[in-house]
Write an enzyme that holds these catalytic residues in place. Structure first.
Site, PDB file in Angstrom:
ATOM      1  N   CYS A   1      -6.113 -10.044  11.731  1.00  0.00           N
ATOM      2  CA  CYS A   1      -4.786 -10.663  11.815  1.00  0.00           C
ATOM      3  C   CYS A   1      -3.832  -9.795  12.648  1.00  0.00           C
ATOM      4  O   CYS A   1      -4.036  -9.630  13.839  1.00  0.00           O
ATOM      5  CB  CYS A   1      -4.254 -10.948  10.414  1.00  0.00           C
ATOM      6  N   TYR A   2      -2.807  -9.186  12.051  1.00  0.00           N
ATOM      7  CA  TYR A   2      -1.923  -8.312  12.840  1.00  0.00           C
ATOM      8  C   TYR A   2      -2.751  -7.239  13.536  1.00  0.00           C
ATOM      9  O   TYR A   2      -2.495  -6.884  14.702  1.00  0.00           O
ATOM     10  CB  TYR A   2      -0.875  -7.649  11.933  1.00  0.00           C
TER      11      TYR A   2
ATOM     12  N   ASP B   1     -10.025   2.233 -18.445  1.00  0.00           N
ATOM     13  CA  ASP B   1      -9.916   3.401 -17.566  1.00  0.00           C
ATOM     14  C   ASP B   1     -10.049   4.718 -18.334  1.00  0.00           C
ATOM     15  O   ASP B   1     -10.844   5.584 -17.963  1.00  0.00           O
ATOM     16  CB  ASP B   1      -8.581   3.398 -16.796  1.00  0.00           C
TER      17      ASP B   1
ATOM     18  N   GLY C   1      -0.472  -7.412   8.681  1.00  0.00           N
ATOM     19  CA  GLY C   1       0.842  -6.831   8.425  1.00  0.00           C
ATOM     20  C   GLY C   1       1.908  -7.839   8.812  1.00  0.00           C
ATOM     21  O   GLY C   1       1.616  -8.802   9.526  1.00  0.00           O
TER      22      GLY C   1
ATOM     23  N   GLU D   1     -11.687 -11.251   4.416  1.00  0.00           N
ATOM     24  CA  GLU D   1     -11.725 -10.690   3.060  1.00  0.00           C
ATOM     25  C   GLU D   1     -11.337 -11.701   1.988  1.00  0.00           C
ATOM     26  O   GLU D   1     -11.600 -11.497   0.805  1.00  0.00           O
ATOM     27  CB  GLU D   1     -10.794  -9.465   2.979  1.00  0.00           C
TER      28      GLU D   1
ATOM     29  N   SER E   1     -11.313   5.169 -21.216  1.00  0.00           N
ATOM     30  CA  SER E   1     -12.632   5.250 -21.862  1.00  0.00           C
ATOM     31  C   SER E   1     -13.686   5.746 -20.880  1.00  0.00           C
ATOM     32  O   SER E   1     -14.502   6.610 -21.206  1.00  0.00           O
ATOM     33  CB  SER E   1     -13.076   3.880 -22.388  1.00  0.00           C
TER      34      SER E   1
ATOM     35  N   LYS F   1     -10.919  -1.196 -10.010  1.00  0.00           N
ATOM     36  CA  LYS F   1     -11.168  -1.595 -11.405  1.00  0.00           C
ATOM     37  C   LYS F   1     -12.596  -2.126 -11.616  1.00  0.00           C
ATOM     38  O   LYS F   1     -13.247  -1.778 -12.592  1.00  0.00           O
ATOM     39  CB  LYS F   1     -10.156  -2.678 -11.780  1.00  0.00           C
TER      40      LYS F   1
ATOM     41  N   HIS G   1      -8.675 -14.162   8.007  1.00  0.00           N
ATOM     42  CA  HIS G   1      -8.899 -13.104   7.012  1.00  0.00           C
ATOM     43  C   HIS G   1     -10.308 -13.209   6.413  1.00  0.00           C
ATOM     44  O   HIS G   1     -10.523 -14.002   5.507  1.00  0.00           O
ATOM     45  CB  HIS G   1      -7.857 -13.219   5.898  1.00  0.00           C
TER      46      HIS G   1
END
Ligand code: XMP
Length: 514
Positions: A84-85, A230, A57, A174, A232, A370, A172
């Protein structure tokens, strides 16, 4: 919403990577939810989360006004990972000390040294590259913790309290640039939270079908199918659940790409035997758009006309109880589930107003990212060309013909765009480039073809790589591919004598030209 057996909570402190963390956790086959940092210890306990991850953050943990977590959550006996934060907040809350960095602000790829006997870095390399981005650092660790990683400018790149199952990393994990980030996350999820990697797409699909069947019963469902991934996938799930109780309306506004309308109809009507109504409304849309050049007005006209056509068609069908929509998890998060800045608002053309008069909404993809929607699509047998289709804006080619729209201009653009798409696919670049298309610029220029002078249209090619479409870089398409596209457009598409390539990133430009 159904309660998943094993769920991890991503507690959002407003970091830019919040959704990315959630995606990575799902990639480890662990289900997770993003919620605000305001979530209380009581709610966490009640929901039975297996673990909590604090995101990064923009604030400082020692700033009184910065976001804080409920300190009681540290008493629940649930594993916590601070990033991190989130790491600094954990340190500060549990009695450590966080300070601002004066000179050596760490940003970017950083060499980190690990203690591999720690739980988080088990089986990791002793030294590796991690992605750092911070202006504060942990100066003093809280009681009960030990330091498990250091870097040149960061005396506490990671710390853990193995007794209480608290872990903190300054970098990080990720982000792709953290070489073994996924390993650290897996260690947290499997070895600290004791999750068992049971979040699988095949079980999502079968569970959802059963749940939808129960929810819908004998009632009817209507879906606005656009041919995008989406809507579909959402429609296919409902179709598998209740078959002909679902009717799909496909509004063909005449602004689709070459052959697109026929393809959608073929797949859903012929291959899957869906109740599909294709409304050929090209003339209506084009007459409303005649002479209109302003992009926002074009969007508005198309959005309104879309709703009008949809309402007229659904009125013909008699009473329908449910409306099915392809809302996905990032839409839910962006509309306020987490803390991240609210991002976009203009991309809802083709969406329907909420008060359209149904008993309820069916949104089978509300929990999915997604990439998970695509996996569900494949699982459901939807053809790859639809599942991996690049995003296509609701207003379609109307915002790629700059200025006013005519059938002739649309035809030129459709042909040029088809050539570009064919060549990108032939070069094997279609999965690497996130969005690519042609634009009819409205510029005419002088050229020479054969022995004669020409004065004709300029086509611009646009191709971008991006994770989230909020920022994007122009794709480095090899020159020989560009050359082929250009030659073919000039030779095959009438009334084009010049092709240019757009080399602007977003920002400052946008992906679309209008
Ligand atoms: P921009 O041009 O804003 O586009 O950088 C980012 C992404 O959004 C898509 N886009 C739209 N999608 N209705 C939509 O459904 C719209 O009005 C619209 N405008 C842009 C664009 O294609 C890109 O993927």
């Amino acid at each position: 919403m159904e309660i998943k057996e094993q769920t991890v909570l991503i507690m959002d402190f407003g970091g830019q990577y919040t959704q990315l963390i959630a995606r990575r956790v799902r990639e480890c086959n662990v289900y997770c939810e993003i919620k605000s940092y305001k979530t209380t210890a009581e709610e966490i306990k009640e929901r039975g989360y297996m673990g909590v991850i604090f995101t990064g953050g923009p604030n400082s943990a020692y700033d009184d006004n910065g976001p804080k977590c409920d300190p009681k959550l540290f008493e629940l006996g649930i594993p916590v990972l601070g990033i991190c934060y989130g790491a600094q907040l954990m340190a500060q809350t549990l009695g450590g000390k966080v300070v601002g960095i004066k000179d050596n602000r760490e940003y970017g790829k950083t060499d980190v040294e690990f203690n591999t006997s720690s739980l988080l870095f088990h089986a990791a390399k002793k030294e590796n590259v991690c992605w750092m981005s911070h202006t504060d650092r942990i100066e003093q660790i809280p009681h009960g913790f030990k330091i498990t990683a250091i870097s040149k400018d960061c005396p506490v790149a990671a710390m853990e309290d193995i007794k209480r199952n608290f872990f903190a990393v300054q970098f990080h994990p990720e982000v792709q640039h953290t070489a073994e980030g996924m390993l650290y996350l897996r260690n947290f999820l499997y070895n600290a939270c004791m999750c068992t990697a049971d979040w699988q797409m095949d079980s999502f699909v079968s569970d959802t079908i059963v749940r939808l069947r129960r929810q819908i019963g004998k009632k009817k469902v209507l879906c606005a199918l656009s041919g995008g991934v989406d809507s579909s996938v959402a429609a296919m799930l409902v179709h598998k659940a209740v078959g002909k109780q679902l009717t799909c309306i496909f509004v063909d506004h005449g602004l689709l790409r070459k052959d697109e309308g026929d393809q959608v109809e073929k797949v859903f009507k012929e291959q899957f035997d869906m109740n599909l109504i294709r409304v050929n409304a090209k003339d209506r849309f084009l007459s409303k758009l005649a002479g209109v050049s302003d992009p926002e007005r074009k969007r508005k006209i198309i959005g309104e006309e879309f709703i009008r056509v949809f309402e007229e068609e659904s009125a013909k069908l008699g009473k329908i109880e449910y409306l099915c929509q392809g809302t996905i998890y990032p839409d839910v998060v962006e509309s306020g589930a987490g803390e991240s800045a609210v991002i976009k608002s203009h991309h809802n053309v083709g969406g329907l107003p909420e008060d359209i008069g149904f008993e309820g909404l069916i949104e089978p993809l509300r929990d999915l990212f997604k990439d998970e929607v695509r996996r569900a699509g494949l699982e459901l047998g939807i053809p790859e060309f639809l599942v991996f289709r690049q995003p296509f804006p609701g207003p379609g080619l109307a915002i790629r013909v700059l200025g006013d729209i005519t059938e002739e201009k649309l035809e030129i653009l459709r042909e040029a765009d088809a050539v570009m798409r064919e060549e990108i696919a032939a070069a094997g670049l279609d999965k690497d480039i996130n969005q690519y298309f042609a634009v009819l610029t409205g510029i005419k220029s002088v050229g020479v073809m054969g022995d004669g002078r020409t004065y004709d249209n300029t086509i611009a090619l646009r191709a971008v790589t991006t994770d989230d479409f909020m920022t994007a870089d122009w794709a480095r398409i090899p020159y020989d591919v560009l050359e082929k596209i250009s030659n073919r457009i000039i030779n095959e598409v009438k009334n084009v004598n010049r092709v240019v390539y757009d080399i602007t990133s977003k920002p400052p430009a946008t992906v679309e030209w209008e």
